[in-house]
Design an enzyme around this catalytic site. Structure first.
Site, PDB file in Angstrom:
ATOM      1  N   GLY A  19       0.838  -1.193   0.000  1.00 22.25           N
ATOM      2  CA  GLY A  19       0.000   0.000   0.000  1.00 22.25           C
ATOM      3  C   GLY A  19       0.869   1.237   0.000  1.00 22.25           C
ATOM      4  N   CYS A  20       0.403   2.274   0.625  1.00 22.58           N
ATOM      5  CA  CYS A  20       1.123   3.539   0.671  1.00 22.58           C
ATOM      6  C   CYS A  20       2.455   3.378   1.404  1.00 22.58           C
ATOM      7  CB  CYS A  20       0.267   4.589   1.381  1.00 22.58           C
ATOM      8  SG  CYS A  20       1.085   6.173   1.571  1.00 22.58           S
TER       9      CYS A  20
END
Length: 186
Positions: A19-20
């Site tokens: 993800g981020c």
């Protein structure tokens, strides 16, 4: 830095996508044995991509962190144990509201040993029934690592009250602190 670059003497490198990259960086920055964490991009087809290009989802890159660690203090397996707690490895090309291949779950291995360990950990987690859905984490050879722009460095530490940090990054850091308190830097 490319995948063929050697780690400093006595150190190893791990490259993870979950993800981020702000989330992963914030957690691994606190982990004992981790020397450095650099946010960046890997796995795409455009040289030296920008954040905007990667977020557009058309370069094929994943947001990653490249972790330099001391294997005498923390193992690659330990890094993966944390990795599978702080993100959802069962959602294809997304983490929460972050959707696209740039947010995929991936382990970019730097050696046959890292690949073997990643496969073992994923098999153990899959057989252990920890998740209600199959693990979709990609295991791929490390490629060219493109460091993210400077403003991404230590993003959570510098912006703890930014809404994304408060509502997405902070809970992951809290989860790490609670579950892995003995693995935090002193």
């Amino acid at each position: 830095m490319t995948a063929s670059d050697a780690a400093p003497a006595g150190k190893e490198v791990a490259t993870l996508a979950g993800g981020c990259f702000w989330c992963l960086e914030a957690v691994y920055d606190e982990m004992d044995g981790v020397e450095s964490v650099v946010s960046g991009y890997m796995g795409g087809r455009v040289a030296n991509p920008s954040y905007e290009q990667v977020c557009g989802g058309n370069t094929g890159h994943a947001e990653v962190v490249q972790i330099t660690f001391d294997p005498r203090v923390v193992s690659f397996r330990d890094l993966l144990e944390v990795f599978f707690v702080i993100h959802d490895p069962t959602t294809l090309n997304r983490q929460g509201n972050d959707i696209g291949t740039q947010y995929r779950s991936a382990i970019f291995h730097h050696s046959p040993e890292q690949k073997r360990i990643a496969e073992q950990v994923i098999a153990a987690i899959g057989n252990g029934g920890l998740f209600d859905a199959p693990i979709v984490t990609e295991i791929a050879p490390a490629e060219t690592f493109w460091p993210a722009e400077d403003y991404h460095r230590d993003y959570f530490a510098r912006n703890p009250f930014q809404p994304y940090c408060m509502f997405v990054v902070s809970p992951k850091v809290s989860k790490f602190r609670k579950k892995f308190s003995e693995r935090r830097k002193k």
